[in-house]
Design a protein around this motif. Structure first.
Motif, PDB file in Angstrom:
ATOM      1  N   ILE A   1       7.232   1.307  -3.786  1.00  0.00           N
ATOM      2  CA  ILE A   1       7.105   2.201  -4.774  1.00  0.00           C
ATOM      3  C   ILE A   1       8.321   1.930  -5.752  1.00  0.00           C
ATOM      4  CG2 ILE A   1       7.250   4.764  -5.352  1.00  0.00           C
ATOM      5  CD1 ILE A   1       5.918   5.380  -2.975  1.00  0.00           C
ATOM      6  N   PHE A   2       8.270   1.844  -6.761  1.00  0.00           N
ATOM      7  CA  PHE A   2       9.200   1.742  -7.751  1.00  0.00           C
ATOM      8  C   PHE A   2       9.271   2.838  -8.596  1.00  0.00           C
ATOM      9  CE2 PHE A   2      11.960  -0.119 -11.000  1.00  0.00           C
ATOM     10  CZ  PHE A   2      11.722   0.292 -12.143  1.00  0.00           C
TER      11      PHE A   2
ATOM     12  N   ASN B   1      -1.194  14.695  -4.548  1.00  0.00           N
ATOM     13  CA  ASN B   1      -1.623  13.477  -5.401  1.00  0.00           C
ATOM     14  C   ASN B   1      -0.278  12.775  -6.146  1.00  0.00           C
ATOM     15  OD1 ASN B   1      -2.105  13.053  -8.501  1.00  0.00           O
ATOM     16  ND2 ASN B   1      -3.666  12.264  -7.276  1.00  0.00           N
ATOM     17  N   ALA B   2      -0.195  11.812  -6.149  1.00  0.00           N
ATOM     18  CA  ALA B   2       0.583  10.967  -6.764  1.00  0.00           C
ATOM     19  C   ALA B   2       0.103   9.938  -7.949  1.00  0.00           C
ATOM     20  CB  ALA B   2       1.406   9.839  -5.865  1.00  0.00           C
ATOM     21  N   ALA B   3       0.646  10.490  -9.206  1.00  0.00           N
ATOM     22  CA  ALA B   3      -0.183   9.806 -10.429  1.00  0.00           C
ATOM     23  C   ALA B   3       0.942   8.816 -11.062  1.00  0.00           C
ATOM     24  CB  ALA B   3      -0.614  10.680 -11.257  1.00  0.00           C
TER      25      ALA B   3
ATOM     26  N   GLN C   1       0.624  -1.303  -0.099  1.00  0.00           N
ATOM     27  CA  GLN C   1      -0.020   0.097  -0.073  1.00  0.00           C
ATOM     28  C   GLN C   1       0.869   1.267  -0.053  1.00  0.00           C
ATOM     29  OE1 GLN C   1      -3.228   0.169  -0.560  1.00  0.00           O
ATOM     30  NE2 GLN C   1      -3.695   1.986  -0.037  1.00  0.00           N
ATOM     31  N   VAL C   2       0.454   2.296  -0.565  1.00  0.00           N
ATOM     32  CA  VAL C   2       1.137   3.456  -0.904  1.00  0.00           C
ATOM     33  C   VAL C   2       0.488   4.530  -0.016  1.00  0.00           C
ATOM     34  CG1 VAL C   2       1.995   5.434  -2.113  1.00  0.00           C
ATOM     35  CG2 VAL C   2       2.121   3.028  -2.975  1.00  0.00           C
TER      36      VAL C   2
ATOM     37  N   MET D   1      -0.907   3.345 -10.545  1.00  0.00           N
ATOM     38  CA  MET D   1      -2.227   3.985  -9.829  1.00  0.00           C
ATOM     39  C   MET D   1      -1.974   5.164  -9.208  1.00  0.00           C
ATOM     40  SD  MET D   1      -3.603   0.618  -8.027  1.00  0.00           S
ATOM     41  CE  MET D   1      -5.218   1.059  -7.475  1.00  0.00           C
ATOM     42  N   ASN D   2      -3.203   5.662  -8.804  1.00  0.00           N
ATOM     43  CA  ASN D   2      -3.206   7.222  -8.436  1.00  0.00           C
ATOM     44  C   ASN D   2      -3.582   6.929  -7.110  1.00  0.00           C
ATOM     45  OD1 ASN D   2      -2.514   8.241 -10.815  1.00  0.00           O
ATOM     46  ND2 ASN D   2      -4.889   8.759 -11.179  1.00  0.00           N
TER      47      ASN D   2
END
Length: 122
Positions: free
Chosen positions: A28-29, A96-98, A1-2, A109-110
């Protein structure tokens, strides 16, 4: 999960400055774009500024001169320096991270943070 965690909001007088930070953590890559949105009471959420992993930026007209977005890819962190703040900048600011990929061939994913409140008094 991010997870995205914002910080740096608060109460400031008109003409003052604030610096918002947002850290993305988890599996996260890569992250394609990171940005800031805001939502004032009774208003829709709107884009403030966005920055890609390559450093390309996009600003709302209201933010072009007064705000600066920056990013530390190694730390998965995005910043928003806000100067010459106005009462109309009062809002909850969301990170926001897109296009977040957990591995190279992931779809992406966002994600959204929970928001940080910025209040500008006149």
């Amino acid at each position: 999960q991010v997870q995205l965690v914002e910080s740096g909001g608060g109460l400031v007088q008109a003409g003052g400055s604030l610096r918002l930070s947002c850290v993305a953590s988890g599996s996260i890559f890569s992250i394609n774009a990171m940005g800031w949105y805001r939502q004032a009471p009774g208003q829709q959420r709107e884009l403030v500024a966005q920055i890609t992993s390559a450093g390309g930026t996009n600003y709302a007209d209201s933010a072009k001169v007064r705000f600066t977005i920056s990013r530390d890819n190694a730390k998965n962190t995005v910043y928003l320096q806000m100067n010459s703040l106005k009462p109309e900048d009062t809002a909850v600011y969301y990170c926001n991270a897109a296009g977040v990929k957990k591995y190279r061939w992931d779809y992406g994913m966002n994600y959204w943070g929970k928001g940080t409140l910025v209040t500008v008094s006149s």
